[in-house]
Design an enzyme around this catalytic site. Structure first.
Site, short mmCIF file in Angstrom:
data_model
loop_
_atom_site.label_atom_id
_atom_site.label_comp_id
_atom_site.label_asym_id
_atom_site.label_seq_id
_atom_site.Cartn_x
_atom_site.Cartn_y
_atom_site.Cartn_z
N LYS A 22 31.96 -47.04 69.49
CA LYS A 22 30.67 -47.31 70.24
C LYS A 22 30.47 -45.79 71.06
O LYS A 22 31.39 -44.93 71.02
CB LYS A 22 30.80 -48.10 71.30
N TYR A 62 22.95 -57.30 68.53
CA TYR A 62 23.63 -58.10 69.62
C TYR A 62 22.49 -59.27 69.75
O TYR A 62 23.00 -59.78 70.85
CB TYR A 62 24.00 -57.35 70.71
N PHE A 70 25.10 -60.43 80.51
CA PHE A 70 25.52 -58.95 80.16
C PHE A 70 24.71 -58.18 78.93
O PHE A 70 24.83 -57.12 78.77
CB PHE A 70 26.86 -59.00 79.86
N ARG A 98 39.26 -56.94 62.55
CA ARG A 98 39.33 -57.64 63.81
C ARG A 98 40.54 -57.68 64.63
O ARG A 98 40.81 -57.28 65.67
CB ARG A 98 38.74 -59.23 63.78
N THR A 104 38.51 -58.90 72.60
CA THR A 104 37.19 -58.18 73.20
C THR A 104 37.66 -57.64 74.62
O THR A 104 37.04 -56.74 74.94
CB THR A 104 36.21 -59.26 73.51
N ARG A 115 41.81 -51.58 70.69
CA ARG A 115 41.28 -51.91 72.39
C ARG A 115 42.64 -51.88 72.96
O ARG A 115 42.87 -51.37 74.36
CB ARG A 115 40.58 -53.11 72.29
N ASN A 125 34.90 -51.02 75.21
CA ASN A 125 35.90 -51.38 74.45
C ASN A 125 35.84 -50.64 73.19
O ASN A 125 36.46 -50.92 72.18
CB ASN A 125 36.09 -53.08 74.48
N HIS A 128 33.31 -51.63 67.44
CA HIS A 128 32.65 -53.09 67.23
C HIS A 128 33.11 -53.44 65.81
O HIS A 128 33.32 -52.47 64.81
CB HIS A 128 31.17 -52.88 67.17
P1 DAT Z 1 33.43 -58.57 70.26
O1 DAT Z 1 32.91 -57.05 70.23
O2 DAT Z 1 35.01 -58.71 70.37
O3 DAT Z 1 33.06 -59.15 68.93
P2 DAT Z 1 31.72 -60.29 71.39
O4 DAT Z 1 30.79 -60.36 70.31
O5 DAT Z 1 32.03 -61.68 72.37
O6 DAT Z 1 32.88 -59.47 71.51
O7 DAT Z 1 30.64 -59.57 72.41
C1 DAT Z 1 30.07 -58.23 72.02
C2 DAT Z 1 30.17 -57.24 73.23
O8 DAT Z 1 29.66 -57.67 74.31
C3 DAT Z 1 31.76 -57.14 73.57
O9 DAT Z 1 32.51 -56.14 72.73
C4 DAT Z 1 31.55 -56.34 74.87
C5 DAT Z 1 30.32 -57.14 75.40
N1 DAT Z 1 30.68 -58.51 76.00
C6 DAT Z 1 31.28 -59.61 75.46
N2 DAT Z 1 31.55 -60.54 76.42
C7 DAT Z 1 31.23 -59.61 78.08
C8 DAT Z 1 31.21 -60.12 79.29
N3 DAT Z 1 31.60 -61.38 79.59
N4 DAT Z 1 31.02 -59.28 80.20
C9 DAT Z 1 30.58 -58.11 79.53
N5 DAT Z 1 30.47 -57.67 78.56
C10 DAT Z 1 30.80 -58.55 77.51
MG MG Z 2 31.09 -59.78 68.33
#
Ligand code: DAT
Ligand code: MG
Length: 163
Positions: A22, A62, A70, A98, A104, A115, A125, A128
């Site tokens: 990212k 996304y 968010f 992963r 996350t 991470r 973080n 991806h």
């Molecule tokens: P990951 O990236 O571990 O697959 P995710 O798909 O649940 O996680 O979410 C995508 C991204 O969105 C994550 O890397 C960071 C952001 N994110 C997720 N949950 C969040 C939250 N509660 N507050 C702020 N950003 C968040």
């Molecule tokens: Mg994800």
């Protein structure tokens, strides 16, 4: 789907996932560090490019989070600068990537994970990774044209996998 036949074995060995460093990872000079972890692990790099994602790409990528509070900030962040998009290949690469990436929330990510070692904030973080086979197929198609991917076998593959 996997019933242990040779075709399933070949399909598993050719499993692919979308990994993206990212904007925070790029800005912090962590590209080699993050890419190197997948390389040293023994997976095969089959696609690689640097781009600043368009809003349309980010919103599709996304899309599952569209209703989350968010979402707006996430799209702003991922479109804020260059991202290094990669496709990695290997048996079990989706789930194992992963694990290499970690939880996350970076404060909860295990030491030794990307991470866990390199980040402190869920909104920064650094990396991806696709979360399953359907997501991986969707995300690879979103970020890469088929001709941008190279199917190849590393010359030392027999020193990485027994068969
Ligand atoms: P990951 O990236 O571990 O697959 P995710 O798909 O649940 O996680 O979410 C995508 C991204 O969105 C994550 O890397 C960071 C952001 N994110 C997720 N949950 C969040 C939250 N509660 N507050 C702020 N950003 C968040
Ligand atoms: Mg994800």
């Amino acid at each position: 789907m996997d019933h242990g036949c040779r075709l399933c074995e070949l399909a598993m060995a050719r499993e692919r996932t979308l990994i993206a460093i990212k904007p925070d990872g790029v800005q912090r000079g962590l590209v080699a560090e993050i890419l190197g972890r997948f390389e040293r692990k023994g997976f095969t790099l089959v696609g690689l490019k640097l781009l600043t994602p368009s809003r349309a790409l980010a919103e599709q990528h996304y899309g599952v989070h569209r209703e989350r509070p968010f979402f707006g900030g996430l799209v702003e962040f991922i479109t804020s600068g260059p991202v290094v998009a990669m496709v990695w290949e290997g048996e079990g690469v989706i789930a194992t990537a992963r694990v290499l990436i970690g939880a996350t929330k970076p404060l909860e990510a295990a030491p030794g994970s990307i991470r866990g070692d390199l980040a402190v904030d869920i909104g920064r973080n650094v990396v991806h990774g696709s979360d399953g086979p359907d997501t991986a197929r969707f995300e690879i198609g979103l970020w890469f044209q088929p001709e941008e991917l190279s199917t190849w076998t590393p010359a030392d593959q027999c020193w990485r996998t027994e068969s």
